[in-house]
Design a protein around this motif. Structure first.
Motif, PDB file in Angstrom:
ATOM      1  N   GLU A 257       0.854  -1.179   0.000  1.00  0.00           N
ATOM      2  CA  GLU A 257       0.000   0.000   0.000  1.00  0.00           C
ATOM      3  C   GLU A 257       0.891   1.230   0.000  1.00  0.00           C
ATOM      4  N   ILE A 258       0.407   2.268  -0.627  1.00  0.00           N
ATOM      5  CA  ILE A 258       1.125   3.535  -0.673  1.00  0.00           C
ATOM      6  C   ILE A 258       1.004   4.207   0.692  1.00  0.00           C
ATOM      7  N   VAL A 259       2.153   4.566   1.280  1.00  0.00           N
ATOM      8  CA  VAL A 259       2.179   5.290   2.545  1.00  0.00           C
ATOM      9  C   VAL A 259       2.334   6.787   2.258  1.00  0.00           C
ATOM     10  N   SER A 260       3.276   7.121   1.378  1.00  0.00           N
ATOM     11  CA  SER A 260       3.463   8.494   0.896  1.00  0.00           C
ATOM     12  C   SER A 260       3.310   8.442  -0.613  1.00  0.00           C
ATOM     13  N   PRO A 261       2.335   9.171  -1.166  1.00  0.00           N
ATOM     14  CA  PRO A 261       2.087   9.085  -2.610  1.00  0.00           C
ATOM     15  C   PRO A 261       3.255   9.625  -3.439  1.00  0.00           C
ATOM     16  N   LEU A 262       3.282   9.204  -4.686  1.00  0.00           N
ATOM     17  CA  LEU A 262       4.307   9.645  -5.623  1.00  0.00           C
ATOM     18  C   LEU A 262       4.311  11.171  -5.709  1.00  0.00           C
ATOM     19  N   ARG A 263       5.509  11.728  -5.578  1.00  0.00           N
ATOM     20  CA  ARG A 263       5.681  13.181  -5.689  1.00  0.00           C
ATOM     21  C   ARG A 263       6.850  13.436  -6.625  1.00  0.00           C
ATOM     22  N   LEU A 264       6.643  14.320  -7.593  1.00  0.00           N
ATOM     23  CA  LEU A 264       7.689  14.718  -8.535  1.00  0.00           C
ATOM     24  C   LEU A 264       8.029  16.176  -8.270  1.00  0.00           C
ATOM     25  N   THR A 265       9.331  16.460  -8.056  1.00  0.00           N
ATOM     26  CA  THR A 265       9.758  17.842  -7.817  1.00  0.00           C
ATOM     27  C   THR A 265      10.971  18.162  -8.669  1.00  0.00           C
TER      28      THR A 265
END
Length: 163
Positions: free
Chosen positions: A37-45
């Motif tokens: 399960e995703i705990v911290s969603p995908l983030r693009l920076t």
């Protein structure tokens, strides 16, 4: 048998749509028994990079199963520019981690970078392979637009011409 399978698929689709619309998390198990399960969603920076700029992808997953999750590869799969679905062959993945093992209850953090040289629209999603050749996606798909980078407005000239 096919009617039963169809009913099962419709039930699963209804659960997925309901979870999506309500914002609730959804844990799916692949046929190999992996439950992530995703705990911290995908983030693009940065979220609006220019061509030639490094982009960082980050996410965290947790093994919610009772068995160790052994993944051939885990990372962020992507396509673009000019792609509308996963069938597109213009691969733009972030580096995949190889031979990842996640114990039951353990959280695994991913952070990788890559450079984008071509402007346009891209999309990305957390992806893993287990067993070989069987790919699965987690979380939501993220869109990214790469803008034009530094461009010369006119011809380049050096003064003096012969330094």
């Amino acid at each position: 048998m096919s009617v039963r399978r169809c009913t099962c698929c419709l039930s699963l689709l209804l659960v997925i749509v309901t979870r999506f619309l309500t914002g609730a998390s959804l844990t799916l198990a692949d046929p190999g028994g992996v439950q992530l399960e995703i705990v911290s969603p995908l983030r693009l920076t940065p979220s609006n990079p220019a061509s030639g700029q490094v982009v960082t992808a980050e996410f965290s997953v947790r093994n919610t199963g009772t068995q160790t999750a052994s993944l051939n590869r885990l990372g962020v799969g992507g396509r673009g520019p000019g792609c509308s679905d996963w069938g597109c062959q213009n691969y733009q993945d972030f580096p995949f981690r190889q031979q990842v093992t996640i114990a039951p209850g353990q959280t695994y953090a991913y952070r990788e970078q890559r450079l984008f040289l071509e402007e346009g629209g891209y999309f990305f999603q957390v992806s893993y392979e287990s067993p070989p050749g069987a790919w699965f996606f987690l979380g939501v798909q993220i869109d990214l637009t790469v803008a034009a980078g530094l461009q010369l407005a006119g011809p380049l000239s050096l003064t003096p011409a012969n330094p």
